[in-house]
Design an enzyme around this catalytic site. Structure first.
Site, PDB file in Angstrom:
ATOM      1  CB  SER A  66      -0.873  -0.026   1.265  1.00 63.48           C
ATOM      2  OG  SER A  66      -1.633   1.151   1.368  1.00 63.48           O
ATOM      3  CB  CYS A  67       2.193   3.514  -2.038  1.00 60.51           C
ATOM      4  SG  CYS A  67       1.229   3.478  -3.554  1.00 60.51           S
ATOM      5  CB  SER A  68       1.061   7.849   1.141  1.00 60.35           C
ATOM      6  OG  SER A  68       2.244   8.317   0.521  1.00 60.35           O
ATOM      7  CE1 TYR A  69      -5.470   8.476  -3.566  1.00 59.62           C
ATOM      8  CE2 TYR A  69      -5.365   7.894  -1.236  1.00 59.62           C
ATOM      9  CZ  TYR A  69      -5.982   7.789  -2.477  1.00 59.62           C
ATOM     10  OH  TYR A  69      -7.081   6.977  -2.626  1.00 59.62           O
ATOM     11  CG  ASN A 105      -1.640  -0.191  -3.433  1.00 59.52           C
ATOM     12  OD1 ASN A 105      -0.814   0.619  -2.998  1.00 59.52           O
ATOM     13  ND2 ASN A 105      -2.897  -0.222  -3.046  1.00 59.52           N
ATOM     14  CG  ASP A 134      -9.792  -1.625   3.110  1.00 59.92           C
ATOM     15  OD1 ASP A 134     -10.144  -2.658   2.523  1.00 59.92           O
ATOM     16  OD2 ASP A 134      -9.200  -0.701   2.553  1.00 59.92           O
ATOM     17  CD  GLU A 135     -13.823  -2.484  -1.313  1.00 59.84           C
ATOM     18  OE1 GLU A 135     -12.642  -2.876  -1.263  1.00 59.84           O
ATOM     19  OE2 GLU A 135     -14.509  -2.507  -2.329  1.00 59.84           O
ATOM     20  CB  ALA A 149       4.029   6.993  -2.819  1.00 54.04           C
ATOM     21  NE  ARG A 150      -2.289   4.976  -3.546  1.00 56.16           N
ATOM     22  CZ  ARG A 150      -3.362   4.261  -3.248  1.00 56.16           C
ATOM     23  NH1 ARG A 150      -4.448   4.378  -3.964  1.00 56.16           N
ATOM     24  NH2 ARG A 150      -3.348   3.434  -2.238  1.00 56.16           N
TER      25      ARG A 150
END
Length: 854
Positions: free
Chosen positions: A328-331, A340, A388-389, A333-334
Site C-alpha cells: 500500500s502506498c500513500s497518495y 500498490n 477495509d471495505e 507516492a502515487r
DNA sequence: ATCCTCCCCTAC
DNA sequence: TAAGGTAGGGGAGGAT
C-alpha cells in the site's frame, strides 16, 4: 479485532460447546498419523486475549505437536495462555494455570515440556497485580519436581523417551534466523504470519462472518440512530427515492494505519513493504538471472495482461533493486507513479524519497473492527467486501432517521476518522456498481453521491477498465478492440460484446457500462470452498520433504475446514512447476519464478473433514502427477463441494426464523415502495409489493438472454417452499425428507444430515430456475402491477400454501432445510396469507401458524 | 442438455 | 533478500 478472543469474531454459541468437544475429539483422532511430534500430547491450551505468538500461531503449534487448542476455556484445559488480563477478568479465574505464550515457544525450541511455573503470569497470592515473568525467563530445561506436577514430569519423560526412539524428527533449527524454505518445520506459520495476502484474505473472511453473526444476534433495534436523528438535519428528499447503496472504503488502508504511529511521515510518500527501503541493491544468489527470467515473463504474458504494475515491474527486473512488493502506498507516492503491488526497487526509483514502513497486522485488524462496529451501530445491512471495505444498504436507515445520504455519510466518515485516526471515502448510488464508481471519484478522503439523473452522463466518460471485474486481461482485449470508455461500449451490441467476452461477462459489461447492476447485496454468503496454498519458499530436494510439507498443508486446510464446521467432497491439488526454460534460481528471493500451473482434483464418494482422508488423497494425487520435487515452486490444496452449513439446534432454528420474520414485518409494514431499481429477491428488506414494483421498473433493462427460462429439474427435492409445493404430489421419495408432524427428537436428529444436504443442493438450482422464470416474466411490458402479479401466480399455478393438504409437513420440511428463511419464501407465505384474508378465508391460516409456533 | 474437470480471471 | 493468499465467477471442452 478486539483483544479478547471471546469477542464477536471468535465467539461460538454456548450450545455449540458439545459440538466443539466432538470436533476436537475427531480432530485429535483424525490427525494422529501425521503428527510431527508428540510434544504437547495430553496438553490443551486456551488463549485469552492478545498474545505473541498469536492465537492462530499457537493453535498451529499445538496442532503440529499433538496438543489441543481450545476455543473456549473448559474444565480440562491444561493452561490458559495470556499476556496480561484485566483485573475483572482474572477475578473469577484460576490463576494457577495462566501462563505466558513464551512457555509454548520454549517447549518447542527445547523439544521438551519445560517447567511452566516460571511462566505463570500471576502468583496467585491475593494480589491482583499481574506479574509478567516471561521476559526474563532463563531456559532451565530440567523440570523441577517441586514446580511441576507429576503428570507434567511423566510427560517430559515420555517425550524424552520418544525422542530417543524417533531420531527422524527433524530438530528445530539452531540458528535464530527465520525459516528459509518450506523444508523448515516453522516455515508455514512464519510464512503465513508475514504474508500480506494471507492476512488480507483471512481478515476479509473474518469480517464477513462477523457481520453475519451480528445480524444473527441482532434484535432489530438500532438505538444509536437516535443520536443521528438529533444531529442530522431532517430531510424528505430521501423518501420514496428507491434503494440507496453506500460503498465505503478506507484510503490506502495499511499506510493510514501505519501513519497513526508515525505522524511525522504524514504528507510524505510512504509505502508499506517488507523491504527496509534503505539500500539501493539487494544481495543476489548465485545463478539468478533476472534478464532471462524477465524475458520469459514477458513472453508468458505478452498475449494477455500487461497491466501497469506488471509491465512497469518488468523494468525493475533488470537491476539489483528490491523485489519486495509495495502492499500500500500513500497518495503522495502515487502522485509519482508508485502503485500498490509494485516492487519496492522500482518505487524507490520513481519516488526517491519514499519512506518504507513495516506491516502491522494487529493494528489493521483493530482499525477494521472499529470501522465495522461504527457502521454496525446504525444498520446491519452490510455486505463485507474486505477488512477495509463494505457495501451498506442505507435505504432503511435513511427512512428511519429521515436524513439525506450525504448528511449521513458525512457524519459516519467523521466518526470513523475520529475513532480510528484514518481517513475513508464513500460513494453513494442506487446500486452497488454506482456506489462503487462513486467512491472512486470520492477518493481520497471524500464522498460522492451519484444521483440517478446523472448516472448516464457519469458512466459515459468512465474508462471501461475502471469497472469492477475488468482486470488486466480484459483491459488488454478491450484495448485491442479499441473500446475505451463506457460510452464507447454503450454503442456496441450485446451480441458483439458477448462474442468477445463470453455470455455472462458480456452481459455484465453490457449492463455495467450503463450503470446498471442487478446484483443484490449479500449479507451472509455461504462458503463454497476452503483452501490453503503456498507459492513461496517451495524448494524441495527429495520427495520426503515434499510429503512432509504436504502433510503440514493438509493440517492447515483441515483446520480451516473444521473452523467453518463443514465437510467437503472434492479435493484439488494445485502445483506450480518451474517452467522448463526458467532459471532454477528465481530473481525474487524464494519466489516461484516463471512456472507452469497444474491442478488435479479428486471427487470423493462421501463428504469428509477427516485429516487422514485429506492427507491420503493429497499425497496420492501428488504422486500421480509425478513431478520431480526439486521443480516444485508452489503447492495448494483446495476443498470444494462442501456440504450444508452445520445445522443449528432445532429450537433455535424455529426461533431464529420467527424472530426474523417478526423483525421484518415490524420493520417493513406492507407498504409499497414507489420506485426501486434494484432487483433484490434475496434481500430480506423488501415488501412484496415493493418487490413487484421493482420488477416492472427494471423491465426495460433486461436482456434477451434472460427471457429463456431455465428448465426446471423435476426430480430434485428442494428447500424452496414453492418448489416443495410443486414437487409434492409427484415425488416418490417425499416421505424421505418430509417429516411427519409427530416425529420425535431422536428421529429429527438423524434426518437433517443427509436430507438437508440433498435439499440444499437442489435449492440453489431451484432458486436459479425461479429467478429465471421471474425475470422472464418481467421482461414483458406490464401496465398494471397487480395484473402482473396475478399473471405470474396464474401461469405458474402457484398453489396457496395454506390451502395445501400437507401444509404443516411442508412448513416443517422447509424450516429444517435452512437456518434462516429465504426472503421470497417468507414473502410467499405473507402473500398467501394476504390472499386468504382478502378472500375472507383467514381461518385457514390459523392451523399452520399454530403448528409453526409449536 | 447438463455435468465435471481444468483451467483463467478478478478482487481484496 | 522476502513472506507471490484465498474465494468466487465463469468458460472450454470432454464425458454422460
Amino acid at each position: 479485532m478486539g483483544k479478547d478472543r471471546k469477542d464477536g469474531f471468535e465467539e461460538w454459541d454456548g450450545y455449540m460447546n458439545a459440538k466443539i468437544t466432538k470436533l476436537e475429539e475427531q480432530f485429535s483422532k483424525a490427525s494422529d498419523p501425521f503428527r510431527q511430534t508428540e510434544l504437547f500430547k495430553g496438553i490443551s491450551i486456551y488463549v485469552n486475549g492478545h498474545t505473541n505468538p498469536s492465537a492462530d500461531e499457537l493453535k498451529r503449534i499445538m496442532m503440529v505437536h499433538s496438543g489441543v487448542f481450545h476455543h473456549y476455556e473448559r474444565s480440562h484445559t491444561t493452561f490458559i495462555i495470556a499476556s496480561n488480563l484485566p483485573d475483572v477478568k482474572i477475578r473469577n479465574m484460576n490463576t494457577s494455570k495462566i501462563i505466558s505464550p513464551q512457555w509454548v515457544v520454549d517447549c518447542v525450541s527445547a523439544q521438551k515440556i519445560v517447567d511452566y511455573s516460571k511462566y505463570l503470569l500471576y502468583t496467585n497470592q491475593s494480589t491482583s497485580q499481574p506479574k509478567i515473568t516471561f521476559q526474563k525467563v532463563e531456559k532451565d530445561d530440567e523440570p523441577k519436581a517441586s514446580n511441576v506436577s507429576s503428570i507434567m514430569r511423566d510427560l517430559a519423560e515420555l517425550n524424552a523417551k520418544m525422542k530417543e526412539t524417533k531420531p527422524d524428527i527433524s530438530p528445530e533449527p539452531k540458528q535464530s534466523g527465520s525459516a528459509m524454505t518450506a523444508v523448515d518445520p516453522k516455515f508455514l506459520s512464519e510464512f503465513y504470519n508475514n504474508s500480506r495476502l494471507h492476512h488480507i484474505a483471512t481478515l476479509g473472511a473474518g469480517f464477513k462472518k462477523y457481520v453475519s453473526d451480528l445480524r444473527d444476534k441482532h434484535n432489530g433495534d438500532f438505538p444509536d440512530r437516535q443520536k443521528l436523528k438529533e444531529i442530522l438535519p431532517k430531510s424528505e428528499i430521501f423518501v420514496k427515492n428507491g434503494q440507496t447503496v453506500m460503498h465505503i472504503d478506507m484510503d490506502c488502508f495499511f499506510v493510514s494505519v501505519g501513519l497513526r504511529k508515525r505522524p511525522h511521515l504524514r504528507g510524505k510518500p510512504v509505502a508499506v513493504t517488507h523491504s527496509k527501503g534503505k539500500s539501493e541493491h539487494v544481495p543476489l544468489k548465485d545463478g539468478v538471472n533476472r534478464e532471462k527470467e524477465m524475458d520469459l515473463f514477458v513472453k508468458k504474458i505478452e498475449k494477455k495482461a500487461q497491466d501497469n504494475v506488471k509491465a512497469s515491474n518488468i523494468n525493475s527486473f533488470s537491476d539489483k533493486s528490491s523485489l519486495s512488493e509495495v502492499a500500500s502506498c500513500s497518495y503522495e507516492a502515487r502522485a509519482k507513479g508508485v502503485k500498490n503491488g509494485m516492487f519496492m526497487g522500482l518505487a524507490m526509483k520513481l519516488c526517491p524519497g519514499i519512506q518504507a514502513i513495516p506491516y502491522d497486522f494487529e493494528a489493521y485488524k483493530e482499525v477494521a473492527e472499529t470501522l465495522y462496529n461504527t457502521v454496525a451501530q446504525y444498520t446491519l445491512n452490510i455486505e463485507a467486501v474486505s477488512c477495509d471495505e463494505m457495501f451498506v444498504d442505507l435505504t432503511d436507515l435513511l427512512n428511519d432517521v429521515e436524513t439525506t445520504p450525504m448528511d449521513f455519510v458525512t457524519a459516519l466518515r467523521n466518526e470513523v476518522k475520529e475513532k480510528t485516526g484514518c481517513p475513508c471515502s464513500a460513494g453513494v448510488g442506487s446500486n452497488r456498481l454506482q456506489a462503487r464508481m462513486a467512491t472512486k471519484k470520492a477518493k481520497p478522503d471524500g464522498q460522492f453521491h451519484l444521483l440517478k439523473e446523472n448516472v448516464e452522463e457519469y458512466f459515459q466518460n468512465i474508462a471501461i477498465k475502471e469497472l469492477p471485474g475488468v482486470g488486466s486481461s480484459t483491459s488488454y482485449t478491450l484495448n485491442e478492440l479499441n473500446w475505451k470508455t463506457c460510452g464507447d461500449l454503450q454503442t456496441v451490441s450485446l451480441y458483439k460484446i458477448q462474442a468477445e467476452f463470453g455470455k455472462k461477462f458480456g452481459e455484465t459489461l453490457h449492463q455495467f457500462c450503463r450503470g446498471i447492476d442487478n446484483r443484490p447485496l449479500v449479507y451472509g454468503q455461504i462458503r463454497k470452498s476452503v483452501s490453503a496454498e503456498v507459492n513461496y519458499g517451495i524448494r524441495f530436494k527429495e520427495n520426503a520433504e515434499c510429503e512432509t510439507f504436504l502433510k503440514q498443508l493438509c493440517v492447515e486446510v483441515h483446520a480451516r475446514l473444521m473452523d467453518i464446521k463443514r465437510k467437503g467432497k472434492c479435493i484439488t491439488l494445485k502445483v506450480m512447476v518451474r517452467a522448463p526454460e526458467a532459471p532454477v534460481e528465481t530473481s525474487k528471493f524464494m519466489g516461484h519464478g516463471v512456472c507452469d500451473n497444474q491442478t488435479k482434483s479428486v471427487s470423493l464418494t462421501e463428504f469428509t473433514c477427516d485429516l487422514e482422508v485429506i492427507t491420503r488423497t493429497v499425497l496420492s494425487t501428488m504422486r500421480s502427477l509425478n513431478i520431480p520435487p526439486h521443480e516444485l515452486r508452489g503447492i495448494g490444496i483446495q476443498i470444494t463441494k462442501l456440504n450444508e452449513e452445520a445445522p443449528s439446534k432445532k429450537d433455535s432454528v424455529l426461533m431464529n426464523m420467527f424472530s426474523k420474520v417478526a423483525e421484518k414485518q415490524k420493520d417493513k409494514p406492507l407498504k409499497p415502495k414507489e420506485t426501486v431499481v434494484e432487483v433484490d429477491k434475496k434481500s430480506e428488506e423488501k415488501s412484496i409489493k415493493g418487490m413487484f414494483s421493482k420488477m416492472s421498473e427494471s423491465t426495460k433493462i433486461k436482456s434477451e438472454e434472460e427471457k429463456k427460462p431455465k428448465t426446471k429439474k423435476k426430480n430434485q427435492p428442494t428447500g424452496n417452499i414453492m418448489g416443495m409445493l410443486q414437487n409434492m404430489p409427484s415425488r416418490k421419495r417425499t416421505s424421505d425428507y418430509l417429516v411427519p408432524d409427530d416425529i420425535d427428537e431422536s428421529v429429527l436428529a438423524e434426518l437433517p444430515e443427509d436430507i438437508r444436504r440433498e435439499i440444499l443442493q437442489a435449492r440453489s438450482d431451484q432458486q436459479k430456475s425461479i429467478e429465471e422464470r421471474v425475470k422472464a416474466r418481467i421482461t414483458k411490458s406490464v401496465k398494471d402491477k397487480k395484473e402482473e402479479i396475478e399473471e405470474i401466480q396464474e401461469e405458474e399455478q402457484e398453489p396457496n400454501i395454506f390451502l395445501q393438504k400437507d401444509n404443516c409437513r411442508i412448513l416443517l420440511a422447509w424450516m429444517q432445510s435452512c437456518d434462516e428463511p429465504d426472503s421470497y419464501d417468507v414473502e410467499l407465505i405473507i402473500k398467501n396469507a394476504i390472499d386468504l384474508i382478502t378472500r375472507k378465508e383467514s381461518h385457514e391460516i390459523y392451523d399452520p401458524i399454530a403448528f409453526m409456533c409449536r
